[in-house]
Design a protein around this motif. Structure first.
Motif, PDB file in Angstrom:
ATOM      1  N   ASP A 139       3.422  10.379  -7.013  1.00  0.00           N
ATOM      2  CA  ASP A 139       4.363  10.760  -8.072  1.00  0.00           C
ATOM      3  C   ASP A 139       3.600  11.131  -9.348  1.00  0.00           C
ATOM      4  N   VAL A 140       2.562  10.352  -9.672  1.00  0.00           N
ATOM      5  CA  VAL A 140       1.708  10.652 -10.827  1.00  0.00           C
ATOM      6  C   VAL A 140       1.049  12.018 -10.661  1.00  0.00           C
ATOM      7  N   LYS A 141       0.499  12.271  -9.483  1.00  0.00           N
ATOM      8  CA  LYS A 141      -0.189  13.533  -9.208  1.00  0.00           C
ATOM      9  C   LYS A 141       0.768  14.719  -9.325  1.00  0.00           C
ATOM     10  N   GLN A 142       1.958  14.546  -8.759  1.00  0.00           N
ATOM     11  CA  GLN A 142       2.929  15.640  -8.764  1.00  0.00           C
ATOM     12  C   GLN A 142       3.423  15.956 -10.179  1.00  0.00           C
ATOM     13  N   GLN A 143       3.717  14.896 -10.947  1.00  0.00           N
ATOM     14  CA  GLN A 143       4.277  15.106 -12.286  1.00  0.00           C
ATOM     15  C   GLN A 143       3.240  15.536 -13.327  1.00  0.00           C
ATOM     16  N   TYR A 144       2.042  14.942 -13.251  1.00  0.00           N
ATOM     17  CA  TYR A 144       1.086  15.098 -14.356  1.00  0.00           C
ATOM     18  C   TYR A 144      -0.249  15.713 -13.927  1.00  0.00           C
ATOM     19  N   ASP A 145      -0.379  15.985 -12.630  1.00  0.00           N
ATOM     20  CA  ASP A 145      -1.612  16.570 -12.095  1.00  0.00           C
ATOM     21  C   ASP A 145      -2.844  15.739 -12.454  1.00  0.00           C
ATOM     22  N   VAL A 146      -2.705  14.436 -12.299  1.00  0.00           N
ATOM     23  CA  VAL A 146      -3.786  13.488 -12.569  1.00  0.00           C
ATOM     24  C   VAL A 146      -3.942  12.570 -11.357  1.00  0.00           C
ATOM     25  N   THR A 147      -5.188  12.257 -11.012  1.00  0.00           N
ATOM     26  CA  THR A 147      -5.450  11.241  -9.993  1.00  0.00           C
ATOM     27  C   THR A 147      -5.622   9.901 -10.695  1.00  0.00           C
ATOM     28  N   LEU A 148      -4.750   8.959 -10.391  1.00  0.00           N
ATOM     29  CA  LEU A 148      -4.785   7.666 -11.079  1.00  0.00           C
ATOM     30  C   LEU A 148      -5.997   6.863 -10.617  1.00  0.00           C
TER      31      LEU A 148
ATOM     32  N   GLN B 274       0.826  -1.213   0.000  1.00  0.00           N
ATOM     33  CA  GLN B 274       0.000   0.000   0.000  1.00  0.00           C
ATOM     34  C   GLN B 274       0.856   1.256   0.000  1.00  0.00           C
ATOM     35  N   ASN B 275       1.936   1.262   0.742  1.00  0.00           N
ATOM     36  CA  ASN B 275       2.800   2.436   0.816  1.00  0.00           C
ATOM     37  C   ASN B 275       3.495   2.696  -0.526  1.00  0.00           C
ATOM     38  N   SER B 276       4.002   1.631  -1.149  1.00  0.00           N
ATOM     39  CA  SER B 276       4.673   1.813  -2.443  1.00  0.00           C
ATOM     40  C   SER B 276       3.676   2.303  -3.493  1.00  0.00           C
ATOM     41  N   TYR B 277       2.428   1.789  -3.430  1.00  0.00           N
ATOM     42  CA  TYR B 277       1.394   2.230  -4.369  1.00  0.00           C
ATOM     43  C   TYR B 277       1.041   3.703  -4.133  1.00  0.00           C
ATOM     44  N   GLN B 278       0.888   4.087  -2.864  1.00  0.00           N
ATOM     45  CA  GLN B 278       0.561   5.484  -2.546  1.00  0.00           C
ATOM     46  C   GLN B 278       1.664   6.431  -3.004  1.00  0.00           C
ATOM     47  N   GLN B 279       2.912   6.008  -2.851  1.00  0.00           N
ATOM     48  CA  GLN B 279       4.026   6.830  -3.323  1.00  0.00           C
ATOM     49  C   GLN B 279       3.979   6.974  -4.843  1.00  0.00           C
ATOM     50  N   MET B 280       3.621   5.894  -5.522  1.00  0.00           N
ATOM     51  CA  MET B 280       3.558   5.936  -6.984  1.00  0.00           C
ATOM     52  C   MET B 280       2.452   6.889  -7.448  1.00  0.00           C
TER      53      MET B 280
ATOM     54  N   GLU C  42      -9.508   5.352  -4.815  1.00  0.00           N
ATOM     55  CA  GLU C  42      -9.675   5.889  -6.165  1.00  0.00           C
ATOM     56  C   GLU C  42      -9.616   4.816  -7.255  1.00  0.00           C
ATOM     57  N   LEU C  43      -8.851   3.750  -7.019  1.00  0.00           N
ATOM     58  CA  LEU C  43      -8.615   2.753  -8.063  1.00  0.00           C
ATOM     59  C   LEU C  43      -9.876   1.937  -8.347  1.00  0.00           C
ATOM     60  N   LYS C  44     -10.180   1.776  -9.627  1.00  0.00           N
ATOM     61  CA  LYS C  44     -11.381   1.050 -10.036  1.00  0.00           C
ATOM     62  C   LYS C  44     -11.107  -0.445 -10.182  1.00  0.00           C
ATOM     63  N   ALA C  45     -12.125  -1.238  -9.914  1.00  0.00           N
ATOM     64  CA  ALA C  45     -12.027  -2.691 -10.084  1.00  0.00           C
ATOM     65  C   ALA C  45     -12.111  -3.044 -11.564  1.00  0.00           C
ATOM     66  N   GLY C  46     -11.865  -4.328 -11.864  1.00  0.00           N
ATOM     67  CA  GLY C  46     -12.024  -4.822 -13.235  1.00  0.00           C
ATOM     68  C   GLY C  46     -10.772  -4.799 -14.080  1.00  0.00           C
ATOM     69  N   ILE C  47      -9.656  -4.321 -13.531  1.00  0.00           N
ATOM     70  CA  ILE C  47      -8.400  -4.251 -14.286  1.00  0.00           C
ATOM     71  C   ILE C  47      -7.820  -5.662 -14.424  1.00  0.00           C
ATOM     72  N   PRO C  48      -7.420  -6.075 -15.635  1.00  0.00           N
ATOM     73  CA  PRO C  48      -6.850  -7.427 -15.804  1.00  0.00           C
ATOM     74  C   PRO C  48      -5.460  -7.542 -15.184  1.00  0.00           C
ATOM     75  N   LEU C  49      -5.154  -8.713 -14.641  1.00  0.00           N
ATOM     76  CA  LEU C  49      -3.836  -9.006 -14.086  1.00  0.00           C
ATOM     77  C   LEU C  49      -3.189 -10.141 -14.855  1.00  0.00           C
ATOM     78  N   CYS C  50      -1.874 -10.034 -15.056  1.00  0.00           N
ATOM     79  CA  CYS C  50      -1.126 -11.117 -15.682  1.00  0.00           C
ATOM     80  C   CYS C  50      -0.749 -12.149 -14.617  1.00  0.00           C
ATOM     81  N   PRO C  51      -0.294 -13.342 -15.027  1.00  0.00           N
ATOM     82  CA  PRO C  51       0.116 -14.346 -14.042  1.00  0.00           C
ATOM     83  C   PRO C  51       1.210 -13.802 -13.127  1.00  0.00           C
TER      84      PRO C  51
END
Length: 532
Positions: free
Chosen positions: A74-83, A65-71, A246-255
């Motif tokens: 980083d997205v918000k700071q660089q691109y002003d977008v909420t992932l 969770q911490n590594s994801y929040q940092q990522m 914020e993250l939406k469900a339904g995203i595909p995952l690889c093995p």
């Protein structure tokens, strides 16, 4: 460029990879050009509790969770977008180990990591039974050792998996593993790309007298190859990964894959005659084989690429931990003097000093065995440094011998492949912390293996970037496009790297050091026995 990236993020064209390494959890978001656009990380350490190397479940999720929040920050700071969504997600982690769950999905005993050398009896028995090398850290060795030890939880097992498999299961509900990761759980049939059925039957027959309420095939995860779908992110999984909601469900995952497989991908080493070496807390070298080895070697593991091709692996439990401890001592000394030196400068200065040392490290000897070492048959380790009265003791040789020692056990395994089995290898691709200081780790590794060693521009991105490429391959591959083709033509096309060829003088010096290293193992044995 930033506008294009922003558009990719908003339209869900990015791909996320997260890898749980032994000292760091890293999240990397890649764009449509396969290059990283944002990242986050979380440092963590295994704990030695009740004679077990482990990580707690709370630490696992806190780190993810911490590594994801940092990522996403980083997205918000660089691109002003909420992932809010991505095209695909992939998870990987350090391989092997033991995570066993009951019918309610509860962990039965603390997670036993790859670092535990506690399954020698099971390892030997299964290797003999299968006529196939089963290392101590493999999941099946842990399971059988628990059966041999008559541990109470054995009858309650309903599912056994690895760290990557566990995380994937909790986020998708799918009990699956990528074939590369699965090959460190139980031997794989190279034709079917599934677990070896003959060996499954042998194991069930072996454990039949124990009257267990399960058969092995009932508790192991399903095996998938690169490119196959491995489920989607559930609502519960989305909340578990992204605590901001914020993250939406339904995203595909690889093995889910192991760090061995993601290392192969990150260095474009999935084709035959290619190899890669990952050097950090542990060190392992992998060579994609053209044919099977002539016999079973206790020092060599056989695993697979994420597509199921046979790979020979020489794996050493210990690499840079003791070396890092010595650098830490020098750091402490500089602080006592009132100096503040940047860690990168300190490492760079000390590592480069090693290149000034004598070819054989001046007669010095060291063992960085923080834990046991299966290649040299040690269940426990005692880091030590020793020298004779006539050795050439200076800073350059001191640093050089510790870099040599970090690769000593690995060298024993690789000599079997390159000298005895005459495996053909065009070059080794290096990645991991040992290669961060320019030229030094490469030069030492080239001397150890007597093979050119290359480091790609993206090597520093490591396994999180590698698993992101596997997730990208799953959703972006053309019909019948192989992983090798995808990596060559879409990911690594135009990339450059630095190659260092072995210096004959350094190769000879390393060979001289190895004679000392092998002879001195009796000193390490004495240290284990007398320093309790």
């Amino acid at each position: 460029m930033t506008l294009d990236v922003k558009k990719s993020i908003q339209s869900g064209k990015t791909v996320l990879g997260i890898e749980l390494g032994s000292t760091r959890i890293k999240a990397v978001l890649i764009g449509e050009d396969h290059l990283p656009i944002a990242s986050g990380s979380h440092d963590w350490e295994n704990k030695y509790e009740n004679n077990i190397w482990t990580y707690s479940v709370d630490d696992i999720w806190k780190g993810i969770q911490n590594s994801y929040q940092q990522m996403i920050a980083d997205v918000k700071q660089q691109y002003d977008v909420t992932l809010q969504t991505v095209g695909a997600i992939g998870f990987s982690a350090m391989m092997h180990g033991y995570m066993a769950f009951d019918k309610d999905g509860e962990l039965l005993v603390p997670f036993r990591t790859w670092r535990n050398n506690m399954t020698e009896q099971a390892s030997n028995s299964l290797t003999e039974l299968f006529n196939y090398q089963i290392p101590q850290r493999w999941s099946i060795a842990h399971l059988y050792q628990a059966i041999l030890n008559q541990e109470e939880h054995i009858s309650d097992i309903r599912f056994q998996t690895t760290l990557a498999g566990y995380v994937h299961w909790k986020l998708t509900g799918q009990k699956v593993l990528g074939v590369g990761e699965a090959s460190g759980v139980f031997p794989i049939d190279l034709e079917t790309k599934k677990y070896n059925q003959k060996m499954i039957d042998q194991f069930n027959e072996l454990t039949a007298p124990n009257n267990l309420p399960w058969k092995l095939e009932e508790i192991l995860p399903e095996v998938l190859v690169a490119g196959e779908s491995a489920g989607v992110l559930t609502e519960e999984g989305a909340r578990l990964l992204d605590v901001s909601g914020e993250l939406k469900a339904g995203i595909p995952l690889c093995p889910p894959e192991g760090d061995a497989g993601t290392g192969m991908v990150a260095t474009n080493s999935v084709a035959v005659r290619t190899g890669n070496v990952s050097a950090g807390t542990s060190v392992f070298a992998m060579v994609v084989l053209e044919k099977e080895l002539s016999k079973v070697y206790s020092e060599i593991d056989l695993v697979t690429t994420p597509t199921g091709n046979l790979v020979a692996m020489a794996h050493s439990n210990n690499c840079s931990s003791d070396l890092n401890a010595w650098v830490g001592l020098f750091d402490e000394f500089t602080k006592v003097l009132g100096l503040e030196i940047d860690p990168n400068q300190l490492y760079g200065t000390l590592y480069n000093k090693a290149l000034e040392g004598d070819p054989d490290a001046g007669g010095l000897l060291a063992y960085g065995y923080l834990s046991g070492e299966h290649i040299t048959h040690f269940e426990e380790g005692r880091p030590l440094f020793v020298r004779s009265s006539d050795s050439h003791f200076n800073l350059a040789n001191f640093m050089r011998v510790h870099l040599f020692s970090a690769l000593g056990a690995l060298k024993i395994g690789m000599d079997i492949l390159l000298k005895q089995e005459e495996v053909k290898l065009d070059e080794m691709l290096g990645h991991g912390g040992l290669f961060k200081t320019k030229d030094v780790g490469q030069s030492i590794m080239a001397a150890a293996l007597n093979v050119p060693v290359s480091v790609m521009e993206t090597a520093g991105e490591g396994g999180a970037w590698g698993i992101a490429q596997l997730a990208s391959y799953m959703i972006n591959k053309a019909e019948n496009e192989t992983l090798e083709e995808y990596l060559n033509e879409k990911v690594f096309s135009g990339q450059t790297g630095i190659t260092i060829s072995p210096d004959p003088k350094d190769v000879e010096g390393f060979e001289q050091f190895m004679k000392r290293y092998k002879s001195g193992l009796a000193i390490e044995r004495a240290a284990v026995e007398y320093l309790k």
